[in-house]
Structure formats: C-alpha cells, structure tokens
Write an enzyme that holds these catalytic residues in place. Structure first.
Site, PDB file in Angstrom:
ATOM      1  N   GLY A   1     -26.173   2.871  26.518  1.00  0.00           N
ATOM      2  CA  GLY A   1     -24.577   2.624  26.418  1.00  0.00           C
ATOM      3  C   GLY A   1     -24.669   2.358  28.296  1.00  0.00           C
TER       4      GLY A   1
ATOM      5  N   GLY B   1     -27.359   7.833  22.039  1.00  0.00           N
ATOM      6  CA  GLY B   1     -29.009   8.633  22.428  1.00  0.00           C
ATOM      7  C   GLY B   1     -29.139  10.126  23.267  1.00  0.00           C
TER       8      GLY B   1
ATOM      9  N   THR C   1     -32.702  18.078  24.449  1.00  0.00           N
ATOM     10  CA  THR C   1     -31.860  16.662  24.566  1.00  0.00           C
ATOM     11  C   THR C   1     -30.786  17.100  25.804  1.00  0.00           C
ATOM     12  OG1 THR C   1     -30.279  18.001  23.532  1.00  0.00           O
ATOM     13  CG2 THR C   1     -31.744  16.425  22.456  1.00  0.00           C
TER      14      THR C   1
ATOM     15  N   GLN D   1     -31.600  14.243  28.998  1.00  0.00           N
ATOM     16  CA  GLN D   1     -30.221  13.368  29.534  1.00  0.00           C
ATOM     17  C   GLN D   1     -29.885  13.353  31.152  1.00  0.00           C
ATOM     18  OE1 GLN D   1     -27.843  11.729  27.860  1.00  0.00           O
ATOM     19  NE2 GLN D   1     -25.643  12.965  27.844  1.00  0.00           N
TER      20      GLN D   1
ATOM     21  N   VAL E   1     -23.324  16.573  30.600  1.00  0.00           N
ATOM     22  CA  VAL E   1     -24.461  16.364  31.179  1.00  0.00           C
ATOM     23  C   VAL E   1     -24.769  14.841  31.476  1.00  0.00           C
ATOM     24  CG1 VAL E   1     -24.585  18.879  31.229  1.00  0.00           C
ATOM     25  CG2 VAL E   1     -26.395  17.238  29.614  1.00  0.00           C
ATOM     26  N   GLY E   2     -23.593  14.286  30.953  1.00  0.00           N
ATOM     27  CA  GLY E   2     -24.616  12.796  31.095  1.00  0.00           C
ATOM     28  C   GLY E   2     -25.039  12.302  31.560  1.00  0.00           C
ATOM     29  N   GLU E   3     -24.054  12.959  32.490  1.00  0.00           N
ATOM     30  CA  GLU E   3     -23.504  11.194  34.332  1.00  0.00           C
ATOM     31  C   GLU E   3     -24.120  12.441  35.461  1.00  0.00           C
ATOM     32  OE1 GLU E   3     -19.431   8.611  33.750  1.00  0.00           O
ATOM     33  OE2 GLU E   3     -19.651  10.497  32.525  1.00  0.00           O
TER      34      GLU E   3
END
Lengths: 713, 149, 324
Positions: free
Chosen positions: A234, A462, A610, A614, A678-680
């Site tokens: 995304g 994801g 994971t 990320q 922690v995605g960004e």
C-alpha cells in the site's frame, strides 16, 4: 514466556508462499465481466466529442460508459475529518477534464483482453482550458494552520538569529514526485445483489471505501461489504478511494454483472496520486561550539486543484534540535495535476532529507563530527511547545548504531576513504516519525478448545499485522501464541482503524487490551477452558464498538477525544540513527549503497522478525528515493511520462545491501504494550544518510533528489 | 500444454497472454500481474524448467510445453525448501511478488553451472528481475542462500 | 491489444511464405518487446508469424575460426554457450548485463537486433513522435531527454537503440544474415541499423519480407575484450553509456582496437574515429582520452543528456585503462 518479543514466523506464510492467498484480483464470480479505463490526455479541458463506435464493435464488449450515459453519482460530504477519497472529481459525471489521465470512459467486456482493446479505441476530443501544470513556476501560498497540521511555527526570531550567527549554512533542496508502486495494482471486483454490494478491494481504509461507495451510489452503508484480506502493498497509495474503485462499481451496476477492474500500471499512475515534489530551504545558524541559535525550514509542495493535501515537510524540524530560535513555514502551490496523496512517512521522508543534509553541511563547516553536532543540540523537552517527550533516547540509538557501524573508523575529510576504483563514503542522519493513534472496534472470543479468536477489520498489507496482533492477544489472555486466531480485512468484522500513520498495531492493541479484561470478567475472573466449561457455552465473546449509525458516531467521538488527550500527553515519536556506506565509481559516478545500519528508539518490538522487515522496507524505499526514484511530469503538458516499472526505477535486488537494524526495545509508557509503530520511520533520514555519504565519498553535495550519477561526475 | 504436471487444454485467442490464460482460464492465481510489461517479475513461471515472465508470453506460443507455477513448485528440486525458507527468513511482506520470487529463484539456481554455492551478490544480480516494493530483499537473499548452500 | 491472427512457422520457408502472404504481418520471437508494444497499441500487426520453433537456435563453429549464431537462439543460451564464453566474453557480458534472467530466457538474438527504442515519447501514444507517427514531430526535443542520443541524432529523432548485445556485435564486425524468398544476403551489423535522418520510423535495412536467420562473428580480435555498462540501477536498467572494447597492446603500443558504444547513439555505435586515433598510439591514459574525445567531437546534446558526453569519455578511458 511472553509471546511479545518473539520472532514468530508470519501466520500467513504458508498461503503466501504457495500461491494460495487470494488477493482482490484472484476472486472469481460466475459471470464475471472485465472493465478497462480510457484516460484523457489533456491537462485541463472540456470533452467536445467522445466516439465509442469502434469500441462498441469489439467482440465481447458489454458496455461503453461515458459521461453521456453514466448514472449520477456523488462524493461524500467532507466533514471535520480529512476526506477518504482522493479527488473531488466525479469521473464520468462531467465533461470537464481536470488532470491529464482522468478517466473519461469505462469499457466492460466478457474478457479483459476485449475490455482493454476496446478502451484503446474510445476516441476523445477535448478543447483545452487554461492550466498550470509546472510546479517549478506555480505560485505558492502559505499553508493555513489546521487542527491536524500546523502550516507554520516559530520560536523567537530565527531570521535575525541566522543573520548574526557566527556560523551559518543556508541551502535549497528539491525532491521530485514519487509514486508508491505497490506491486499489486489497484483492483476492484464489484458484485451487486439487488441493492447489496460486495467489493473486493486492496485498501488501507475499508471504512473509507464503504463511506465513499455509500455516498456515490446512494446505498446505506450496511448494505456494502468491503473485503480486503490481503493487500499487495500500500505505502499510502491505497489509503484513499481513487476513481477506479468507483468506476468498477459503476460498471457492475450498469451491466448487472460482477465486474473486475484491474488498473494497468499506467492506469495506476494516471488515477492514483503520489508524493508531492518539494522545494525546501533549510538554514541553520550556530555558535563555534555547534550550539544551534537558529533553525529555519520552509517548504513548497503542491496539491491538485481537485484534491490532495498539504505535506508536513517541516514537522520533524520542530522536534529534533534544541535551537534557540526556530521558524517553520509550509507553502502550497495549486496545480492542474492529479491530486497528491500521502506516501510512506509523508512529510518526514523528504523533510528529513533537507534538514539532515543541512546538519551534515553545518558539521562540515564546523569541522565537527556530525553525530557530536547532533548530540550537542539534542533537546530534553520539545523545542517549540516545551512539552515532554513520551520517550526519547536518540542518544542511545546513536551510540548503538555507531558501535555497530564502526563509525569511529571514519576519516572526516571527503574523498579520504578509497577502495581501488571505489570512493568510499560514510554518512549518517537522524530518523524521526511520530506515529498516530486511532481507535479500533474489535471482538474477542474464547472457545472450549482453548483458542481465542480476535476479529477486527484491520488491514494486512505486509506489515505482519495479524501475526503481531496474535502475539499481543496471546499475552493479554495468558495463552499460547498458537492458540490465537485473527480475522481481519473485512467490513463484516468490527471496524478497524485505517492503516496509515504507523498507527495500526498500537490502535488495535489498545482494543485488545480493553477486551482482555472484559473477557476475563465474562469468564468469571480467569481465562481457561475450565472457566468456560462452568459457563456451559461453546464460547464467550466480548466486543467494543458497533457497526450502526450510533456506533459509528461513538467511534468518531472516541477518536477525537483520544486525539486531544494524546496531544496533551506530549510529543510521541520514533527516532533513530541511519548509517550508510556508499561506494562511488571514481570514473563514472555510479553510486552503490554497500552497507547500512539503522538503530531505532521505537518502543517495544512485538515481533523482531516482522519489525526488522518493516524497518528494512522503509530504508529500501529511502534508498530508492535517494538514488533513482522520480516520477517525470512533463512541465509542458502535465503528463506523467514514465508510468511504468521499467522507467520508474525502484530499487532492485542488486541495489540493496545487507541492512542491519537494531532497536533499544524500551517501551513507550503512553502506548499499549509500550509499542510505537515502525512502518514509516525507516524511510526517514535514509535519503539524507545517502546524500551525506555521497558527499563524504566525493566532496560533492547533491541537494536535488534523486542523486543520479550525472550529478556527481 | 502441461501445467504443474497435468495435461491441460487452453483454448484461447492468440492475444491472451500465458499469464491471463493461467489465471483467468485455469484458475491458477498464484502468478500475479504487477505490470503486464515484463518489468516486475511477479508473473514469473517456469517453462520447461526455465523461468520466464508469463505476461509477455502469448499462451499460444507455449503449446505443448511444460509450465510450472507456484502452485506446482513444491515437487521441484529446491521448491519446497525455498517455500519453507521464505517463511523462516521473512522473505516477503505483502506476499504479492512472492510467487514470482520463488519461481525465479528456482530458475536461477537451475541456470547455474557451478557446484560452488552462489555468493550473495550473485543471488542479487540473478534475482534483479523480481521487484519487491515492500523491500524484503534481505530475507529473500537469505532464503535462497540457505537453500543453495 | 488489437486482435490479430497467429501463424506458427515450422521451417524458414513457411515463415517466409507467411510473411509474404499475410497482410501486415510481423515475425514474433521471444515477444519481450513486440508483445509489450502490441499491448501499448504501438505495434499493430494483423498477423504474427511465430518463428520461435524454427531450427535456427544453434551456435556453429566456422572453419575460419568464427561462429555462426542462429537468430532464434535465446539470449541466456547465447551467454551460457562455452564457445561464446571462452572466445567472445564481451558478447556474454553484454547479454548478461541486459534485462533480467526471465527476459533473457525468452528474448532471441534476432529479436535483440530488432528492439525498438525506450524513448518515453515513443512509448506514449499521446505524444508527438516521428518514429511512431511519421511527421508528427518530436516531443522529446524540449522534453525529457536524459536517455537520448548525443551521436547520430537528427532534428527528427534522438532516440537511442537500447540493445547491449548489438554494441558488442558492432565491435566484433558481426555479419547479419537475412533471408527472403528472393534469396540470402549478408549485411554488416554496423550497416544493419539506420541513422534516423528524416525517416526515423525506418530503423533497419531489413525488408518487410526478410527474416534474420543468423549472426556471424569473424574470429575474435586479438588481445582482451570487455563490455562495460553504466546505468541508473545496479542491475535491470537500460544503459546510459556502455562500452564494448577489444584491445591488444604490443610493446606499449595499441596494435589492435575495437570500440563500440551503447546508450549514446541512435544506433549501436562503432567508434571508428576513436579506433583510428588509437591504432599505433601508446597505450596511455592520454591516448585513450584523446581517442574518446575524437569520437565525441561531433556529439550534440539536448537539455538533459549533456552528461553523456563526459560520461562516455570517462567510461571509455576507464575501460581501456583497465584492459591495458
């Protein structure tokens, strides 16, 4: 032993490695028809003629829908909250073209080959209207302050302090437009059954798709089911509703058939917004010891005239350095292009490039180590608002990163490290991202076989969201990880938060932490098969939130109060230190990133496997932004000229070195389980680390992304 | 043609790609359409053991050939091991490119004529036709290296 | 993609018959370029003649020490062939630097010669392009021209030829064998592609009814050889500049030199002027640079590709330095 902190394999590993996972384009229905779009190739204009004769003649074509024959639709009203759709233009309900690439016809056919062949045969004539498409010459106006984002901020008189500073650097930076380029293109499979609608759609915002379609087609929201179990990437590009979704549903309604619309890759570029380009000025004044006396960061970004929002390019600059005087100002230029939208770390991804490059330039001017300079200006409270940080240990992140990278071996002089043909450069930059926190509805069930079922309509694109929530639930209930099952990605489940702003893990965790004690109480104080047996029920279930008008209104109220409460608690952000080594070919200027260490202060890590992925994924995006990514918008026409994965250069395997990520693993006291998203954060600071390393390798400072070889030879 | 070991009849017009034939006609939705122009590798399948991008292949050209998709790789040398290691090493995030990555890895390892295990740089170069926007590259290389050594 | 009919040819004669008999027909090899362009509605054949099963996929050693490469040999098989690897390493390096493993398994040698440009405006049917739509103009001049040619461009077109293999073949004096119902002819690779001039839509000397059947390589030149590609990613990108070079140095003097350039010319560019400057010259950095400059003296740049002139020079020098 707790489940949190363990490196479990992803719960969807087996289906994703065998091809069994069903993505939106993999859903089949009897009688499924296929749709394709025809796009305008005018920046602004009025359609004078749209000739569908040839298209209609293609064998297998069921319908060619244009503004002449499309039913009326409308976009939902925009309230206090930011809109959930990408553009205000109701495509096919207007003869006006607002951007190059706007869909002007949708063709439905028995096969996708026929649909696409026919879409290419729709002939569109436009009479052009005056347009402004060149960002570099567009007029910019100051961004107004809103509840969600400040357009400007100040402390003291930064411009005067800059004038009188013993040492000052004052630089301009430019960054190009970027596109998300999830490998899964936007896809909608729409099925009407009377006035009930089912939509399979890869989205980061199931609720937003529902609301938009409800308004567009005048159907009550509870008659719309949106299924989005697996999202093929995304990065923000699937956060809003873009025209393809609406037009696929329209095509299904007009033809009375289930319809699938898979956007072509070009179609994604032409109808889904990307990251705005920017022009930024960063100026820093300091004394000879490196104490910052002035920090100025201003930006110009663009929005489309029919959608898009301001990008918070200067946000990190209000939190990172304890400068005595600070001036931040964001400006917006309106252009006749497809609306911009958020893309992984909107604002900070490109804002840190300018800020952290300038800090490196200042360190060079001062003959000071760039980490030392940063630590001399590390604040103890938020520099502008004087609020506390909910946690901040950037100092420790730098120490950890520097040790892992071997930073002390660096010789400061540019061009001083070399390995044969390769000029070696080491660069460093600060990462910064403030995760937002939203609310989630959810239900939690405990069954006689000792398993728990968490149901929440959150999004799995994801991040490993389902795996992380299973771990959080396991610990909250005191049962093994393997005993937890998680259902997500469906509007028939309790509504989850949108996936954006690195909020999702924390927001759902908060719901789990509310539900676990409720479940314990419902079971008479203990979660066990025995307790359930005493209840003589097959399962006990508790929930928060309800999918009703009242429930949705309550959810909004919960969200607003949480937002305001959070703001009072202080500044909550993930910080980190990005270290990178580049090798630059001394003859050709080819740049290769050869080593990377990232050390982050990111709260509790739920799943090291994971979470590491990320963080790495963000860094890879940052490497792309640094070296190769650029959406080419022709300034003469406003047309994107490289709408293809062949000509928009994402990093490939060979571009990406081993990325070594570390974290402090200290909980954030204001967050459930102490976690921060922690995605960004991984993408922030990354481009600056590369640029600073390129300077160290070559002595050449590149302030214009991407840093292609022609800028360093 | 034969697909995953089974004889199949794929009666399609010549403009149908092998990818669309597999997905829409045979219901094998493991291979993915990411770009439809040979630039992303998500549609990678094996044709007589060699990796190809099925989006640029016309189905009619592959009459009589042996096609293997992700759904059938478990029985190939390295297939099941790669599937296992992709999970263990977190060689994917969203999973959309994964079918192509695994098929490509099988093809790449079969193309090698050296007995020495591949270096990580060799794996990276050999896999560069498979884009992963989530950035799971490290895990993918880990998985392939594990299987190849 | 428009509808078309499909004919599979099992031998060369059948292929030649089909291309003559069927109106607006095109040969289809690996499809890696043609299928993409058909999907983009840029190529619009009414018939495709599938030639991938023609028996033209062998590498044959010739009595004079050269090789004959069947036109339908796939790129990966060419690069892996022991004779090519040992005697024409430049060819193997060029092939392996192009595209991806998957595409190399599909693409053929003949198809590689027939690749069309990657100019962004050629690919966009909304843009003016003299190559795609003769007489419509050139939107690249004044537009994004970073990838464009600095050598051989005309006012009509500055698009580069994207092949890596052809650059190596140009350096090696390859001969292209063409067959039609009228017979067989042999054309040097360097004459196979045409300069754009006023007719950029005509890219090669291949007649509509002709089939590329083979590429012949004369015996390899003496000395060492190398293919070096400079691009925007570490892999899987078209060349900004590429250099194919074969160099022999005797007693410090260049005794044999072959040099060809990719990414800078409107066709695979044999650098004859540089070769003339180098032959007999001392094998020094100064000679290499002077030779590169001689070749690039006539280079003309557009707004975004001026760097290619410098980059071509530095890459030529670096390659020759590395070989001497």
């Amino acid at each position: 032993m707790t489940a949190i902190g363990q490196a479990f394999d992803r719960v969807d590993g087996a289906i994703k490695t065998t091809g069994a996972a069903k993505f939106s384009a993999d859903q089949t229905y009897p009688g499924l028809a296929h749709a394709a779009l025809t796009h305008a190739s005018t920046a602004r204009g009025r359609i004078t003629e749209i000739d569908t004769t040839d298209a209609t003649r293609v064998p297998g074509v069921l319908a060619v829908i244009t503004h002449h024959n499309a039913p009326k639709m409308k976009m939902p009203s925009v309230g206090l909250m930011p809109p959930v759709f990408g553009t205000t233009v109701v495509c096919l309900n207007t003869d006006e073209v607002h951007w190059d690439g706007q869909p002007v016809a949708v063709v439905v056919a028995e096969t996708q080959e026929a649909a696409r062949a026919a879409a290419a045969r729709v002939r569109v004539s436009c009479s052009p209207l005056p347009s402004a498409v060149d960002f570099s010459t567009a007029e910019a106006k100051p961004q107004k302050n809103s509840m969600l984002q400040a357009g400007s901020a100040r402390k003291g008189d930064a411009l005067a302090a800059l004038e009188s500073a013993p040492v000052a650097v004052d630089r301009e930076f430019t960054t190009p437009p970027h596109n998300h380029n999830a490998i899964e293109p936007h896809t909608t499979t729409a099925v009407w059954d009377g006035d009930r609608l089912t939509v399979h759609e890869p989205t980061q915002n199931i609720g937003g798709v529902r609301r938009t379609l409800s308004a567009a087609f005048g159907v009550p929201i509870d008659k719309i089911r949106v299924v989005s179990e697996h999202v093929g990437g995304g990065f923000g590009g699937k956060g809003l509703v873009w025209p393809g979704t609406i037009l696929a549903v329209l095509a299904a309604r007009v033809t009375g058939r289930p319809v699938r619309l898979v956007l072509t890759r070009e179609g994604v570029y032409r109808t889904v917004g990307g990251r705005t380009p920017s022009v930024q000025r960063v100026a820093i004044g300091a004394d000879r010891e490196g104490r910052m006396t002035s920090l100025v960061h201003t930006s110009v970004t663009r929005v489309g005239r029919t959608g898009g929002g301001p990008e918070g390019v200067t946000i990190q600059s209000s939190h990172l350095y304890d400068a005595r005087n600070i001036l931040l100002r964001q400006n917006i230029a309106e252009v006749d292009l497809l609306a911009n939208t958020f893309m992984r770390a909107p604002g900070e991804a490109i804002g840190t490039f300018a800020l952290e490059s300038t800090v490196d330039e200042l360190a060079h001017e001062l003959h000071m180590d760039p980490i030392d300079l940063r630590m001399r200006n590390e604040p103890t409270r938020d520099p502008i608002g004087d609020k506390p940080f909910t946690r901040r240990n950037l100092r420790a992140a730098y120490e950890l990163g520097a040790k892992e990278f071997g930073w002390e071996q660096r010789t400061p002089q540019p061009r001083s490290m070399r390995d044969g043909q390769w000029l070696i450069g080491w660069g460093v930059a600060t990462a910064f991202h403030p995760p937002v926190h939203l609310v989630a509805n959810a239900s939690l069930r405990f069954s006689t076989d000792g398993t728990a079922l968490l149901r929440c309509g959150f999004h799995e694109m994801g991040m490993g969201a389902a795996t992380a929530q299973a771990q959080i639930t396991a610990d909250a209930l005191g049962i093994p990880f393997e005993a937890v099952r998680v259902e997500h990605g469906d509007s028939s489940l309790p509504a989850g938060p949108m996936a954006g702003g690195s909020n999702q893990t924390g927001s759902v965790a908060a719901a789990v932490h509310t539900l676990a004690p409720k479940l314990r109480r419902a079971l008479g104080g203990e979660i066990s098969v025995e307790a359930l047996a005493r209840k003589r029920k097959p399962y006990v279930e508790v929930s928060i939130g309800a999918d009703s008008p009242l429930g949705r209104a309550t959810g909004q109220a919960r969200l607003m109060s949480k937002f305001l409460r959070d703001r009072r608690k202080g500044v909550r952000a993930v910080t980190g230190a990005q270290f990178c080594e580049v090798r630059v070919d001394a003859d050709t200027g080819e740049i290769r990133v050869s080593r990377w260490v990232g050390a982050f202060d990111c709260g509790t890590v739920i799943n090291p496997k994971t979470a590491a992925s990320q963080l790495r994924g963000g860094i890879v995006l940052g490497i792309g932004a640094a070296l190769s990514e650029e959406t080419l918008v022709d300034p003469r026409t406003g047309r994107i000229m490289n709408p293809s994965l062949a000509e928009y250069h994402l990093p490939v395997h060979a571009d990406v070195p081993e990325i070594d990520v570390h974290w402090l693993d200290e909980p954030d006291p204001t967050m459930p389980a102490g976690l921060l998203g922690v995605g960004e954060v991984g993408v922030t600071g990354a481009a600056a680390a590369v640029a600073n390393a390129v300077f160290h390798a070559t002595g050449k400072r590149v302030r214009d992304l991407p840093i292609t070889l022609d800028k360093v030879v | 043609m034969r697909v995953n070991g089974e004889p199949v009849v794929l009666d399609v017009p010549p403009q149908v790609s092998l990818l669309d034939g597999l997905r829409d006609r045979l219901g094998l939705t493991g291979p993915k359409k990411g770009c439809d122009q040979g630039a992303c590798g998500a549609c990678t399948v094996l044709a007589d053991g060699e990796r190809i991008v099925s989006c640029l292949a016309l189905a009619v050209q592959y009459e009589g050939r042996e096609i293997t998709t992700i759904e059938g790789v478990a029985s190939l040398p390295d297939g099941a091991a790669l599937q296992r290691e992709f999970i263990r090493r977190d060689g994917f995030q969203c999973g959309f490119c994964t079918s192509g990555q695994i098929c490509s890895a099988i093809g790449m390892l079969a193309e090698r004529d050296s007995d020495a295990p591949p270096t990580r740089d060799e794996i990276r170069e050999g896999m560069s036709g498979n884009l992963c926007r989530c950035g799971a590259y490290n895990g993918i290389v880990d998985a392939i290296e594990e299987v190849a050594t | 993609m428009r509808t078309f009919s499909y004919v599979r040819a099992d031998d060369v004669d059948a292929a030649l018959r089909a291309i003559t008999d069927e109106p607006n027909a095109k040969f289809l090899g690996g499809g890696t370029n043609l299928v993409d362009l058909m999907r983009e509605d840029i190529e619009r054949p009414d018939t495709v003649v599938d030639i991938t099963r023609l028996p033209l996929a062998e590498v044959e050693e010739l009595p004079d020490g050269g090789v004959r490469i069947g036109a339908l040999l796939r790129n990966s098989h060419l690069a892996a062939h022991p004779v090519i690897r040992s005697r024409y390493p430049m060819v193997a390096q060029a092939v392996l630097s192009g595209a991806s493993g998957q595409l190399r398994n599909m693409a053929t040698v003949g198809g590689n010669l027939m690749q069309r440009t990657r100019c962004l405006y050629f690919y966009d049917d909304a843009a003016a392009c003299n190559k795609r739509e003769p007489g419509s103009g050139c939107a690249a001049i004044g537009g994004f021209s970073r990838s464009h040619a600095v050598l051989g461009a005309s006012a009509s077109c500055a698009a580069t030829h994207p092949s890596d293999l052809c650059v190596a073949l140009a350096a090696l004096d390859a001969i292209v064998e063409l067959r039609s119902s009228r017979g067989t002819r042999r054309v040097p690779l360097v004459d196979f592609h045409r300069m754009p001039g006023d007719t950029p839509e005509i890219e090669t000397v291949l007649a509509d009814d002709e089939l590329i059947t083979a590429v012949e390589l004369p015996p390899p030149p003496s000395g060492v050889s190398r293919y070096r590609k400079v691009r925007d990613r570490a892999s899987y990108a078209f060349a900004l500049v590429s250099v194919a070079a074969a160099l022999d140095v005797q007693d410090g003097v260049v005794s044999s030199i072959r040099l060809a350039l990719g990414g800078v010319g409107t066709k695979p560019w044999r650098a004859y002027q540089a070769e003339r400057a180098l032959l007999g010259a001392p094998a020094t950095e100064e000679s290499f640079r002077a030779a590169a400059r001689a070749e690039l003296a006539d280079a003309v740049s557009l707004p975004h590709n001026e760097f290619k002139i410098r980059l071509a020079e530095s890459t030529i020098v670096a390659v020759l330095r590395g070989m001497s």
